[in-house]
Every structure is written in structure tokens, then in C-alpha cells.
Design a protein around this motif. Structure first.
Motif, short mmCIF file in Angstrom:
data_model
loop_
_atom_site.label_atom_id
_atom_site.label_comp_id
_atom_site.label_asym_id
_atom_site.label_seq_id
_atom_site.Cartn_x
_atom_site.Cartn_y
_atom_site.Cartn_z
N LYS A 259 16.47 -8.68 10.23
CA LYS A 259 15.86 -10.02 10.26
C LYS A 259 16.10 -10.72 11.59
N ASP A 260 16.26 -9.95 12.64
CA ASP A 260 16.54 -10.57 13.93
C ASP A 260 15.34 -11.33 14.48
N ARG A 261 14.16 -11.06 13.97
CA ARG A 261 13.02 -11.90 14.37
C ARG A 261 13.25 -13.35 13.95
N ILE A 262 13.95 -13.55 12.83
CA ILE A 262 14.30 -14.90 12.38
C ILE A 262 15.52 -15.41 13.13
N ASN A 263 16.50 -14.56 13.32
CA ASN A 263 17.81 -15.02 13.78
C ASN A 263 17.94 -15.14 15.29
N TYR A 264 17.03 -14.52 16.05
CA TYR A 264 17.12 -14.57 17.50
C TYR A 264 16.23 -15.67 18.06
N PHE A 265 16.79 -16.48 18.95
CA PHE A 265 16.06 -17.55 19.62
C PHE A 265 16.04 -17.26 21.12
N ALA B 168 28.16 6.93 25.26
CA ALA B 168 27.23 7.08 26.39
C ALA B 168 25.79 6.86 25.93
N LEU B 169 25.44 7.41 24.76
CA LEU B 169 24.10 7.20 24.21
C LEU B 169 23.87 5.73 23.90
N TRP B 170 24.91 5.05 23.41
CA TRP B 170 24.78 3.62 23.11
C TRP B 170 24.53 2.82 24.38
N VAL B 171 25.29 3.11 25.43
CA VAL B 171 25.09 2.40 26.69
C VAL B 171 23.67 2.63 27.21
N TYR B 172 23.21 3.87 27.15
CA TYR B 172 21.84 4.17 27.60
C TYR B 172 20.83 3.41 26.75
N ALA B 173 21.06 3.36 25.44
CA ALA B 173 20.10 2.71 24.55
C ALA B 173 20.00 1.22 24.82
N VAL B 174 21.14 0.53 24.98
CA VAL B 174 21.07 -0.91 25.19
C VAL B 174 20.45 -1.25 26.54
N ARG B 175 20.57 -0.34 27.50
CA ARG B 175 19.96 -0.58 28.81
C ARG B 175 18.46 -0.36 28.78
N HIS B 176 17.96 0.30 27.75
CA HIS B 176 16.53 0.62 27.68
C HIS B 176 15.88 0.05 26.41
N THR B 177 16.47 -1.00 25.87
CA THR B 177 15.90 -1.67 24.69
C THR B 177 15.36 -3.03 25.09
N ASP B 178 14.13 -3.32 24.70
CA ASP B 178 13.46 -4.58 25.01
C ASP B 178 13.36 -5.42 23.75
N VAL B 179 13.99 -6.59 23.75
CA VAL B 179 13.99 -7.45 22.56
C VAL B 179 13.05 -8.64 22.73
N SER B 180 12.21 -8.60 23.73
CA SER B 180 11.35 -9.76 23.98
C SER B 180 10.27 -9.90 22.92
N ARG B 181 9.92 -8.82 22.26
CA ARG B 181 8.87 -8.88 21.24
C ARG B 181 9.35 -8.20 19.96
N LEU B 182 10.16 -8.90 19.22
CA LEU B 182 10.64 -8.37 17.94
C LEU B 182 9.54 -8.49 16.89
N ASP B 183 9.42 -7.48 16.03
CA ASP B 183 8.47 -7.56 14.93
C ASP B 183 9.21 -7.81 13.63
N ASP B 184 8.51 -7.63 12.51
CA ASP B 184 9.11 -7.94 11.21
C ASP B 184 10.22 -6.98 10.81
N TYR B 185 10.43 -5.91 11.56
CA TYR B 185 11.54 -5.00 11.30
C TYR B 185 12.77 -5.36 12.13
N GLY B 186 12.69 -6.46 12.85
CA GLY B 186 13.83 -6.92 13.62
C GLY B 186 14.23 -5.95 14.71
N LEU B 187 15.52 -5.76 14.85
CA LEU B 187 16.04 -4.90 15.91
C LEU B 187 15.77 -3.43 15.65
N VAL B 188 15.45 -3.08 14.42
CA VAL B 188 15.30 -1.67 14.04
C VAL B 188 14.25 -0.98 14.89
N SER B 189 13.07 -1.58 15.00
CA SER B 189 11.98 -0.95 15.74
C SER B 189 12.12 -1.13 17.25
#
Length: 669
Positions: A530-536, A79-100
Motif C-alpha cells: 500500500k505504498d501508493r497510499i503511504n508514500y508522499f 549485493a543483490l539488494w544494493v543493486y536493486a535499490v539503485r535500480h528501482t524507480d518509485v516515482s510512479r507507484l501503482d496499486d501494487y505499491g512497492l511490489v511492482s
């Protein structure tokens, strides 16, 4: 192509449970009767002795409704995972990738999942289905998060493999280097691509991009059955088996589970090891040749699939099978000879053109361990985020290997019983001396060591394994003599569940949990940092597709590096030049005089072809984070090209720029 799960064949009677409702550790059909004796302090004949089931920790939860309690943390975590993915914005990834970018609920869910798993798996009275459910939950949170969050598939290499499949469908067959240049290497190992082309047509989809985002989850699931078969060969203890599986998935951050030939070849590699470990021991051979012939056919089919799909995996499989022959239990040369013969036959026929060209460099690299493990230009993490990610991966791997060493040293019984698995874990190490494999050999060696390393690392987190005879001797030495084996068993039960309630909350519970939790959380930066590199983003995909939609045959595409989607689209009709792959002296000239130098490099294209210059956010991220050119240098190149009268801007969006070199002596299109 994986062997079906079959009941274990025993050479000894069913061992007596060490505690009420608990199963005992044992060995596979080969290990129970063919292993040599360890030290006399264990037993005069320990190979025939049942082993304690590691169940001397009390149950985590008890009372009415206790059977359903393991489901509560699992449901909360999901349930926490579902909530998290619904409230995560990947439009502006930084050098920490998906972590931040991840919502804090994701980290809470992962912690709840790991804690629930530990308190569930340590209680042997719980059905194994609960442990399996937690592992599946881990795979969803580890491998499905990116597929859910990102609207486009990750990894430039996955897009490259999609282009190879498209070429195979377009050309209708394999082609030579004269026709497709360096990409002909994929035609010489076509197994994966041919299978995916068939799957694509079967599903009726236009592109493998329709499903390749979910490939990490699918390829991880393919590993589950062979891992279980391997671990069940050496123990029946569900706690050890499922903890080893958990650690395997946590430590497998290397990223070879993406849409690639390696992912399938590796699953088949583990599958071959599972069949050999369970069906090619000395006792299995004595049970009958007809049955042995069936399993020989099974592994032969799997080996052929590996050999025609990937270059490195057959070599790793051969050294692992050869290492098994060092054990008396597995001195059967059929698997290793079969692997070597099929591998050599393919190398001397279909793969010969590639190997003939690559052989001089391969020979020079043999024995040069230092050069084989060092990173070259463009592969050194740069910036706080990239360095932190790199260290997270290193510490995770080092921790698992250190735990494995501890498990080998302290678990004397397992060290003896699982000696073949220890050989398999150590077998890939000599490959450091064989080749650099594009500066990736260190990662591949770690990957192939993992099945064995995870098993012994799990053993380090669990109480010490003992034979029942050793238990009785320990009781006797402590002046707690008993008349019968059942009395010994009763003493053990009272010791585990009696007045020592502190054991429930002692170091044996919380220290392993902390190690397990730390490794599980460290997986995220190691795998997704490294998702800033791997995500297009979709804008970058649209820009690149606009380029190839308009590029005539014979065109040239110039880019900083190949880290952008569809970088190999139409590679059979369009040439590519990535200037950061060139000599450093030429890269320096481009930085000093960008537009003039690039225009000279692009001037040789003949009509109707055109010369395009493409610069995208993915290239910028890869160059910055891997120590090639920094942001200021890349921006200077873009501004110089934009200001040059020799280039015309064709398209631009938030993800990059596309320019075309103006042609002289004719109307500009």
C-alpha cells in the motif's frame, strides 16, 4: 530498560550433547524443575530430562573452509539488494505499491538470503553469530528498503506524530481539550512524544522527520534482545530460537513499527514478558527476594513507560500477565498487580478527560465481536492491487498461525515445556470482545500473539523434539538395544550422518525451506503493497508546506481525507475538515454539487483566517484503494472547484492542487 543478558541458571547438571558439537534443548530456570509431567510415554520424569537438539539433519556444507561458507549467500543477497535499490524507480507507484516497482534483483536477493539462512541455522555446529547476521540482513532488506528508496518519510500517521512533537516543543507543556480539541488525547499519553522532543533537541535537528524514516528498522532492532531472552527461556536449541525470530519478523507485517508510541510500547511489552518469564517463576522467587526486588523495579519502570505512552498496550500486557498466572510456574501476582494498579492510576487521573468522553462508546462495544472486527466505510480494499495485498497479508498471517497450531500438536515436549508461552500467545484473543479499536483490533491481536505463535510455528518446521530417554526407548523398540547411553548417542550420530544421504535432500529440508521462503516473500506485498497510499513525494510535501506557511491563525483546511503529509501541522491554530469522514449523505451531496456544497461548508471562517481546499495524490490514492470515492468522482470534485468563481487556485504541481475560498466584502489577497 531491557534486562541485560545473563547466564542461564540451571537446576540440573549440564546435559550431554546429543551429537558431536551440538547443544541440547532445555528449559529456562523455571521450566527445568517446576513443570508438571506429560504423558508417561515420554518419561516418568521428563521435566528433568535433556531434550534432543533437533540436529538430525546433516550439515549443509562441509570440508575445508566450511566455516566461511555461510557468509557467501549473505554477501550475495546484500549485493543483490544494493543493486536493486539503485535500480528501482518509485516515482510512479501503482496499486501494487512497492511490489511492482522493485527491481527483480531484490526478489532474487531475498530468496538467496532465506535459503542461506535455512542451511546455516539448521547446522548446530555453526556459531550463532551467523544466524544473527542473517536476521540482521533480513531486517535491512525488510525495514531499510523504504528508507533508502523514498526521499520522504512514509505514513500520514508518522507525520501526525511529528506534528504532536512540534506542538509539545512550541507550547512548552501539555494542554487540554479546550486548547487543542481532539488532539488533547496525545497530551494525556505524552510519554513517547516527550521522549522524542528531548531526543530532537539533543540531536539538534529541526524536525523528527530527519530520522523517522529509519524508525521501522530501529524499532525492529529493539525487539531482538527481548525475543531472544523469551525463546532462550524454553530452549537452548539455536535452530529453534533463530527460526522463531526469523518468522516473527516475517509475520510482523502489521506496520506498527513506524514512528509511533505503539512501536516503543510494544518493544517494552515484549521486554516485560521476557523479564517475567525468566525472573518471576517459582524457582526464581525461591532464589532470593532481594534479587527479585531489583527485577520488580525494572519491570515497574518499563510498565510506567508503557502506560504513559499508549492506550492499548497496557491492557494487552495485563491480560498476558494474567494468563501466565494460570501456569503453576508463574503464579506470581506482583507483575500483573503492578500493571493493573499503574494502569488504573493513570486512567483515573491524567487520562480521565479522554476516557470520560469515550467510555459510553467503549461500553457499547464490549461483547460485540462482529462489529469489533469488521471494517467500516473507507476501510475496504478496492481494486486488484489492494485486494491482492490484503490477501497476501491474510494468507501470511493464517499460514503462521496454522504452522503454530501444527507445532503445538506435534511437538509434545515443547508443548509441555513452553506452556507459559502458549498462554501468552492465546491471551490477546479475548480482546476481540473488548473493543474495535478503530477497526484495528484484529491487527493488534495478531501483533501481540506473534512472539508465542512464531516460536511454535518454527517448531513445526523443524524435526520433532524428543527427550533422550524417549530416543533410547525408540531404539529399543526397533530391536537396536544398546548397553549404555553413549551407544545410543553413537547410533543417533550414525543415523544422522550415515548412509542415508537422501536425508540431506529429503522433505525435511525442502518443504520447510519452501514454507520459509514463501512467507518471507509474502511479507513484501503485505508490508509494502500500500505504498501508493503511504508514500508522499517531495512535490506533495512542498505543496502542503506552502499551505501552512501562508495560512493565518484561525484558518480552515478542507480536504478529502487526512492522508497527506503534515496534515496536522499547526493543529493548535488551524482547523481541519475531512469531508470523507462525514456522513455518507453529505459526501453524496458534495459529489453531486462539489463547488457549491464545499463553499457553504467553508463559509464560516472569520478574518484573518482563510478557508483552503486541498486535494493531493495521497488523498486520491487512499480514497480509491479503500473504497471511498473513485478516481472519476474525485476528478469531478477538483474540476468543479477549479471552474467555480468562488475559489482561486493558489498553488498546483504534479502532486495536487491548493485553492482558497474567496472572501466577500474586502480585497482578495
Amino acid at each position: 530498560m531491557r534486562p541485560p543478558t545473563t547466564p542461564r541458571e540451571r537446576s540440573t547438571p549440564e546435559p550431554t550433547p546429543a551429537r558431536d558439537g551440538a547443544s541440547t534443548s532445555g528449559s529456562g530456570p523455571e521450566t527445568a524443575s517446576q513443570s508438571s509431567s506429560p504423558s508417561s510415554s515420554e518419561s516418568s520424569s521428563p521435566a528433568h530430562e535433556p531434550v534432543t537438539d533437533l540436529s538430525d539433519l546433516p550439515p549443509a556444507w562441509s570440508g575445508r573452509g566450511a566455516s566461511a561458507w555461510p557468509g557467501v549467500p549473505l554477501l550475495v543477497a546484500l549485493a543483490l539488494w544494493v543493486y536493486a535499490v539503485r535500480h528501482t524507480d518509485v516515482s510512479r507507484l501503482d496499486d501494487y505499491g512497492l511490489v511492482s516497482a522493485l527491481h527483480p534483483a531484490f526478489w532474487a536477493g531475498l530468496a538467496v538470503l532465506t535459503t542461506g539462512f535455512w542451511f546455516t541455522v539448521r547446522d548446530t555446529r555453526r556459531p550463532a553469530a551467523w544466524s544473527a547476521a542473517y536476521v540482521l540482513g533480513l531486517l535491512v532488506m525488510e525495514r531499510a528498503t523504504q528508507a533508502v528508496l523514498y526521499p520522504t518519510p512514509l505514513y500520514a500517521w508518522a507525520w501526525k506524530h511529528e506534528a504532536v512533537i512540534d506542538h509539545l516543543l512550541t507550547a512548552g507543556g501539555l494542554q487540554t481539550a479546550d486548547q487543542v480539541g481532539d488532539m488533547a488525547v496525545y497530551d494525556q499519553w505524552p510519554g513517547f512524544f516527550a521522549a522524542q522532543a528531548a531526543l530532537q533537541r539533543l540531536l539538534g535537528v529541526d524536525s523528527a522527520a530527519m530520522f523517522m524514516a529509519w524508525w521501522p528498522l530501529a524499532s525492529s532492532l529493539m525487539l531482538l534482545l527481548p525475543l531472544l531472552l523469551i525463546y532462550r527461556t524454553f530452549t537452548e536449541d539455536r535452530r529453534l530460537i533463530w527460526t522463531a525470530v526469523w518468522l516473527f519478523y516475517v509475520a510482523n507485517w502489521v506496520g506498527q513499527d513506524y514512528f509511533s508510541p505503539q512501536s516503543v510500547a510494544y518493544a517494552l511489552h515484549v521486554g516485560v514478558l521476557a523479564v517475567v518469564l525468566r525472573r518471576f517463576g517459582r524457582s526464581a522467587v525461591r532464589r532470593g527476594r532481594p534479587r527479585q526486588a531489583v527485577w520488580t523495579v525494572v519491570i515497574t519502570v518499563m510498565i510506567v513507560t508503557i502506560v504513559i505512552s499508549h492506550q492499548l498496550t497496557p491492557g494487552m500486557l495485563a491480560v498476558c500477565l494474567l494468563a501466565l498466572c494460570l501456569s503453576r510456574r508463574y503464579r506470581d501476582w506482583v507483575p500483573v498487580v503492578t500493571t493493573v494498579v499503574i494502569f488504573l492510576a493513570w486512567c483515573l487521573t491524567a487520562a480521565l478527560p479522554f476516557l470520560s468522553a469515550a467510555m459510553p462508546d467503549m461500553i457499547r462495544s464490549i461483547g460485540d465481536v462482529g462489529a469489533n472486527v469488521e471494517t467500516g466505510y473507507g476501510a475496504t480494499p478496492t481494486g486488484t492491487g489492494a485486494i491482492a495485498t490484503s490477501w497476501a497479508a491474510r494468507l501470511l498471517s493464517a499460514s503462521v498461525l496454522l504452522l503454530a497450531a501444527v507445532g503445538v500438536l506435534r511437538q509434545r515436549v515443547l508443548r509441555h515445556r513452553a506452556w507459559p508461552l502458549l498462554l501468552v500467545a492465546a491471551a490477546p484473543l479475548p480482546m476481540f470482545a473488548a473493543s474495535s479499536y478503530g477497526s484495528e483490533m484484529i491487527f493488534r491481536v495478531l501483533l501481540f500473539m506473534l512472539p508465542g505463535a512464531a516460536f511454535f510455528a518454527a517448531a513445526a518446521l523443524l524435526p520433532r523434539v524428543r527427550t533422550l530417554a524417549a530416543d533410547a526407548a525408540a531404539q529399543e523398540a526397533g530391536h537396536r538395544r544398546t548397553a549404555t547411553g553413549s551407544a545410543v548417542q553413537g547410533a543417533r550420530i550414525r543415523q544422522a550422518t550415515g548412509p542415508a544421504e537422501a536425508r540431506r535432500w529429503g522433505l525435511g529440508t525442502w518443504v520447510p525451506l519452501a514454507a520459509l521462503l514463501g512467507g518471507t516473500l509474502a511479507f513484501v506485498p503485505a508490508y509494502s503493497g500500500k505504498d501508493r497510499i503511504n508514500y508522499f513525494p517531495p512535490q506533495e510535501v512542498a505543496l502542503v508546506r506552502q499551505l501552512f506557511d501562508q495560512a493565518p491563525d484561525g484558518s480552515l483546511v478542507v480536504a478529502a481525507n487526512r492522508n497527506y503529509p503534515d496534515a496536522y501541522a499547526d493543529y493548535w491554530s488551524v482547523d481541519h475538515y475531512w469531508f470523507l469522514d462525514d456522513a455518507r449523505s453529505h459526501v453524496d451531496r458534495i459529489v453531486e454539487s462539489p463547488a457549491a456544497t464545499l463553499a457553504r461548508d467553508m463559509a464560516g471562517v472569520e478574518r484573518p483566517g482563510r478557508a483552503y481546499f486541498l486535494l493531493t495524490k495521497g488523498q486520491l490514492a487512499n480514497s480509491e484503494m479503500n473504497g471511498q470515492l473513485d478516481k472519476a468522482q474525485l476528478n469531478r470534485i477538483q474540476r468543479s472547484v477549479d471552474a467555480s468563481p468562488r475559489f482561486r487556485l493558489v498553488a498546483e504541481n504534479g502532486a495536487g492542487w491548493l485553492y482558497v475560498l474567496k472572501q466577500s466584502g474586502g480585497a482578495e489577497r
